[in-house]
Write an enzyme that holds these catalytic residues in place. Structure first.
Site, mmCIF file in Angstrom:
data_model
loop_
_atom_site.group_PDB
_atom_site.id
_atom_site.type_symbol
_atom_site.label_atom_id
_atom_site.label_comp_id
_atom_site.label_asym_id
_atom_site.label_seq_id
_atom_site.Cartn_x
_atom_site.Cartn_y
_atom_site.Cartn_z
ATOM 1 C CD GLU A 165 0.724 6.389 -9.023
ATOM 2 O OE1 GLU A 165 -0.327 6.887 -8.609
ATOM 3 O OE2 GLU A 165 0.842 5.175 -9.266
ATOM 4 C CD GLU A 275 3.937 0.132 -8.299
ATOM 5 O OE1 GLU A 275 2.785 0.003 -8.755
ATOM 6 O OE2 GLU A 275 4.256 1.077 -7.560
HETATM 7 C C1 GLA Z 1 0.233 2.115 -8.024
HETATM 8 C C2 GLA Z 1 0.904 2.235 -6.665
HETATM 9 C C3 GLA Z 1 0.978 0.925 -5.958
HETATM 10 C C4 GLA Z 1 -0.307 0.113 -6.082
HETATM 11 C C5 GLA Z 1 -0.620 -0.052 -7.534
HETATM 12 C C6 GLA Z 1 -1.883 -0.856 -7.758
HETATM 13 O O1 GLA Z 1 1.001 1.726 -9.048
HETATM 14 O O2 GLA Z 1 2.186 2.790 -6.735
HETATM 15 O O3 GLA Z 1 1.228 1.165 -4.607
HETATM 16 O O4 GLA Z 1 -1.315 0.745 -5.390
HETATM 17 O O5 GLA Z 1 -0.861 1.238 -8.048
HETATM 18 O O6 GLA Z 1 -2.181 -1.791 -6.830
#
Ligand code: GLA
Length: 368
Positions: A165, A275
């Site tokens: 990020e 994710e």
């Molecule tokens: C982001 C991070 C993850 C996690 C998610 C929410 O996407 O990359 O590690 O913390 O947020 O839980």
């Protein structure tokens, strides 16, 4: 007629022997479930993973689901700097080691998550013993020694989210990098991203190194991440893949997912969906929805979206080598706290009891 006969027979058997014949609907699903495994269904396409913690795995139902359905795990938090680092310079490996041992026992892969992130890194990491901000050279040295310790300790981990990020979400500017809240940007400037990949490659030249980010269905953010990664690839920076976080929702469009994948595949990068979850609320919806129930209509919408995107993932299987969910059961999802604390969400494939949802069956069905 047939159903009534089965129910009568079931009642009779219950009296005489204590055996219950489940109703035909449930019986089919549980029989199917005994045979079906998500990761086996997609084994010739890509790994199927889930983010887990030791706490969640200590629940026998979640434990069984993970063993049966996933071929890869990501430590939900245990490998993040804030969990590993102690202020005295030593490391707390315990929780992450336990997860790696679980993966090893079950012959699963582990995605390393994450080496450099502006969040979940202790504030003191960016300061010297006297509490003064580190300068660029000092911070790079500290990051190098952190990455070396972590990558060498988890030698069985072949894939790392090196940078998480780093790109800004701001719509009013085309500037790529996140400035707000990023000590990395503040102290090192934009070069910290390429430096991190170079350091990781120097430490462990065989590891696959990924850039991981969210919000990529937004054209604006997608453009910025694309420009960043194209710049790295063109300069020969050792980056091997993009992690598309895929925190999506039932109002997103599968066509946009295909465009996103085509775009990053064109850079020659390996793609991991890292994710995945599909919220029942739009991305910018922050209302409490106190009385929301997971309606049949939304269940179907979610199942259709999951089915459509898995068809796309399979279409691009030469470019996608892993698809991971951010969690296992709906009641354990981070989306029950985010962005509205206490707002129930239903983004995953297994319900609160650990039963497969319509979305689960839709994904299996999408391969047929
Ligand atoms: C982001 C991070 C993850 C996690 C998610 C929410 O996407 O990359 O590690 O913390 O947020 O839980």
């Amino acid at each position: 007629m047939k159903v009534i006969a089965i129910q009568l027979l079931s009642l009779f058997l219950l009296f005489v022997s204590g055996t219950v014949i489940p109703n035909p609907d449930k019986r089919n699903k549980s029989a199917e479930l005994r045979l079906v495994s998500l990761s086996k269904t997609f084994e010739s396409d890509f790994e199927i993973g889930a983010a887990v913690s030791n706490e969640k795995l200590s629940d026998p139902t979640t434990h069984k689901i993970v063993e049966r359905h996933f071929s890869s795990i990501t430590a939900e938090n245990a490998m993040k700097p804030i969990m590993l680092l102690r202020k005295n310079g030593t490391y707390n490996w315990q929780a992450a080691d336990k997860l790696v041992a679980f993966a090893k026992k079950n012959k699963m892969k582990v995605r390393g998550h994450t080496l450099l992130w502006h969040k979940q890194t202790p504030d003191w990491f960016f300061k010297d013993n006297k509490g003064k901000d580190l300068n660029k050279t000092q911070l790079y040295l500290k990051q190098y020694s952190h990455m070396k310790a972590v990558m060498e300790h988890f030698d069985s981990v072949d894939v790392w989210d090196v940078v998480n990020e780093a790109v800004s979400n701001q719509y009013n500017s085309d500037f790529i990098y996140r400035k707000k809240g990023s000590q990395w940007f503040k102290i090192c400037g934009q070069q910290f991203v390429s430096k991190a990949f170079e350091m990781a490659h120097a430490i462990s030249p065989k590891k696959k190194l990924f850039y991981n980010d969210y919000g990529l269905l937004s054209k604006h953010k997608q453009d910025k991440v694309f420009r960043l990664l194209k710049g790295l690839v063109d300069k020969g920076v050792p980056i091997h893949g993009i992690g598309i976080q895929a925190h999506w929702n039932i109002y997103n469009k599968a066509e946009d997912v295909e465009i996103l994948i085509q775009r990053f595949a064109s850079l020659g990068l390996d793609i991991h969906i890292t994710e995945l979850d599909v919220s029942v609320f739009k991305g910018n919806d922050q209302s409490k929805h106190r009385n929301y129930v997971f309606t049949k209509k939304d269940q179907t919408k979610q199942a259709e979206f999951y089915s459509d995107i898995f068809k796309i993932f399979r279409k691009y299987k030469d470019h996608i080598s892993s698809v991971s969910f951010w969690g296992v059961r709906d009641n354990e999802s981070w989306l029950n706290q985010h962005p509205v604390n206490g707002r129930r969400n239903y983004p995953l494939l297994f319900d609160d009891q650990g039963m497969p949802k319509e979305s689960f069956y839709a994904i299996i069905q999408s391969t047929k």
